[in-house]
Write a protein that holds these residues in place. Sequence first.
Motif, mmCIF file in Angstrom:
data_model
loop_
_atom_site.group_PDB
_atom_site.id
_atom_site.type_symbol
_atom_site.label_atom_id
_atom_site.label_comp_id
_atom_site.label_asym_id
_atom_site.label_seq_id
_atom_site.Cartn_x
_atom_site.Cartn_y
_atom_site.Cartn_z
ATOM 1 N N ARG A 278 0.001 -2.819 -8.567
ATOM 2 C CA ARG A 278 -1.038 -2.935 -9.597
ATOM 3 C C ARG A 278 -2.178 -3.816 -9.073
ATOM 4 N N TRP A 279 -1.818 -4.927 -8.412
ATOM 5 C CA TRP A 279 -2.828 -5.820 -7.860
ATOM 6 C C TRP A 279 -3.616 -5.130 -6.748
ATOM 7 N N VAL A 280 -2.937 -4.351 -5.917
ATOM 8 C CA VAL A 280 -3.602 -3.611 -4.836
ATOM 9 C C VAL A 280 -4.685 -2.708 -5.425
ATOM 10 N N LYS A 281 -4.378 -2.026 -6.498
ATOM 11 C CA LYS A 281 -5.365 -1.155 -7.142
ATOM 12 C C LYS A 281 -6.536 -1.961 -7.703
ATOM 13 N N SER A 282 -6.252 -3.177 -8.168
ATOM 14 C CA SER A 282 -7.327 -4.060 -8.635
ATOM 15 C C SER A 282 -8.239 -4.454 -7.474
ATOM 16 N N VAL A 283 -7.643 -4.708 -6.314
ATOM 17 C CA VAL A 283 -8.431 -5.036 -5.121
ATOM 18 C C VAL A 283 -9.346 -3.865 -4.785
ATOM 19 N N TRP A 284 -8.812 -2.660 -4.784
ATOM 20 C CA TRP A 284 -9.623 -1.475 -4.479
ATOM 21 C C TRP A 284 -10.807 -1.382 -5.435
ATOM 22 N N GLN A 285 -10.548 -1.634 -6.719
ATOM 23 C CA GLN A 285 -11.603 -1.535 -7.725
ATOM 24 C C GLN A 285 -12.697 -2.571 -7.459
ATOM 25 N N VAL A 286 -12.301 -3.800 -7.133
ATOM 26 C CA VAL A 286 -13.281 -4.847 -6.840
ATOM 27 C C VAL A 286 -14.110 -4.462 -5.613
ATOM 28 N N ALA B 88 -4.575 -15.366 -3.205
ATOM 29 C CA ALA B 88 -3.997 -14.289 -2.397
ATOM 30 C C ALA B 88 -5.008 -13.701 -1.414
ATOM 31 N N ALA B 89 -5.958 -14.524 -0.947
ATOM 32 C CA ALA B 89 -7.009 -14.028 -0.056
ATOM 33 C C ALA B 89 -6.439 -13.357 1.184
ATOM 34 N N ARG B 90 -5.369 -13.914 1.733
ATOM 35 C CA ARG B 90 -4.790 -13.354 2.958
ATOM 36 C C ARG B 90 -4.156 -11.985 2.733
ATOM 37 N N ARG B 91 -3.927 -11.634 1.493
ATOM 38 C CA ARG B 91 -3.310 -10.343 1.204
ATOM 39 C C ARG B 91 -4.329 -9.249 0.903
ATOM 40 N N VAL B 92 -5.599 -9.609 0.822
ATOM 41 C CA VAL B 92 -6.636 -8.626 0.498
ATOM 42 C C VAL B 92 -6.722 -7.546 1.572
ATOM 43 N N SER B 93 -6.712 -7.942 2.845
ATOM 44 C CA SER B 93 -6.802 -6.918 3.902
ATOM 45 C C SER B 93 -5.575 -6.016 3.877
ATOM 46 N N GLN B 94 -4.428 -6.570 3.541
ATOM 47 C CA GLN B 94 -3.207 -5.758 3.412
ATOM 48 C C GLN B 94 -3.391 -4.731 2.296
ATOM 49 N N ALA B 95 -3.981 -5.163 1.195
ATOM 50 C CA ALA B 95 -4.222 -4.248 0.068
ATOM 51 C C ALA B 95 -5.213 -3.153 0.459
ATOM 52 N N MET B 96 -6.264 -3.525 1.201
ATOM 53 C CA MET B 96 -7.253 -2.519 1.598
ATOM 54 C C MET B 96 -6.653 -1.502 2.565
ATOM 55 N N ARG B 97 -5.748 -1.937 3.436
ATOM 56 C CA ARG B 97 -5.107 -1.001 4.376
ATOM 57 C C ARG B 97 -4.218 0.009 3.660
ATOM 58 N N ARG B 98 -3.807 -0.283 2.447
ATOM 59 C CA ARG B 98 -2.957 0.626 1.690
ATOM 60 C C ARG B 98 -3.739 1.723 0.970
ATOM 61 N N ALA B 99 -5.058 1.665 1.067
ATOM 62 C CA ALA B 99 -5.879 2.685 0.397
ATOM 63 C C ALA B 99 -5.556 4.057 0.969
ATOM 64 N N PRO B 100 -5.439 5.046 0.106
ATOM 65 C CA PRO B 100 -5.130 6.393 0.594
ATOM 66 C C PRO B 100 -6.271 6.968 1.428
ATOM 67 N N ARG B 101 -5.891 7.807 2.373
ATOM 68 C CA ARG B 101 -6.910 8.503 3.168
ATOM 69 C C ARG B 101 -7.825 9.267 2.218
ATOM 70 N N GLY B 102 -9.068 9.275 2.541
ATOM 71 C CA GLY B 102 -10.024 9.977 1.683
ATOM 72 C C GLY B 102 -10.679 9.076 0.652
ATOM 73 N N MET B 103 -10.084 7.914 0.373
ATOM 74 C CA MET B 103 -10.714 6.982 -0.557
ATOM 75 C C MET B 103 -11.846 6.288 0.198
ATOM 76 N N GLU B 104 -13.041 6.385 -0.325
ATOM 77 C CA GLU B 104 -14.181 5.769 0.345
ATOM 78 C C GLU B 104 -14.297 4.318 -0.080
ATOM 79 N N LEU B 105 -13.489 3.489 0.545
ATOM 80 C CA LEU B 105 -13.450 2.065 0.248
ATOM 81 C C LEU B 105 -14.391 1.338 1.212
ATOM 82 N N PRO B 106 -15.410 0.651 0.709
ATOM 83 C CA PRO B 106 -16.358 -0.027 1.601
ATOM 84 C C PRO B 106 -15.768 -1.332 2.150
ATOM 85 N N TRP B 107 -14.731 -1.196 2.950
ATOM 86 C CA TRP B 107 -13.993 -2.327 3.514
ATOM 87 C C TRP B 107 -14.902 -3.274 4.291
ATOM 88 N N HIS B 108 -15.980 -2.722 4.863
ATOM 89 C CA HIS B 108 -16.873 -3.517 5.706
ATOM 90 C C HIS B 108 -17.633 -4.576 4.918
#
Length: 127
Positions: free
Chosen positions: A18-26, A50-70
């Motif tokens: 649930r938190w991972v999905k919140s990270v994606w939304q942010v 949980a700052a250190r876990r943010v990159s872990q959450a972003m790596r879990r994004a499904p392929r095709g999701m246009e997440l502006p990780w940069h």
Amino acid sequence: MKQQNDTDQFTTTTDFDRWVKSVWQVVQGIPRGHVLTYGEVARLAGMGRAARRVSQAMRRAPRGMELPWHRVINSQGKISFPEDSEGYRQQKDLLEEEGVVFLKGKIDLNRFGYRGALDHLLWSDPE
């Protein structure tokens, strides 16, 4: 006695998911030409320590999701990849294409960071 932090609140895999999905939304809400730090993303997603876990959450994004990780950088206003890496060059190029300016390898967080993003969201013309 062990000191409790926000990440201890992940009592189940479902809580973490649930938190991972919140990270994606942010991260999806960061406007072009602006950045947030890992800590700011964590806080806005509901787990300020949980700052250190943010990159872990972003790596879990499904392929095709246009997440502006940069658009997520460290608290010093720098890209977290080693400067001689492909990831660093790719992230820097993407940010510069959006108008983010680097001075001595750092981004001015007052201009391009959280406050700048809020100003952009509140006061600029919609695209």
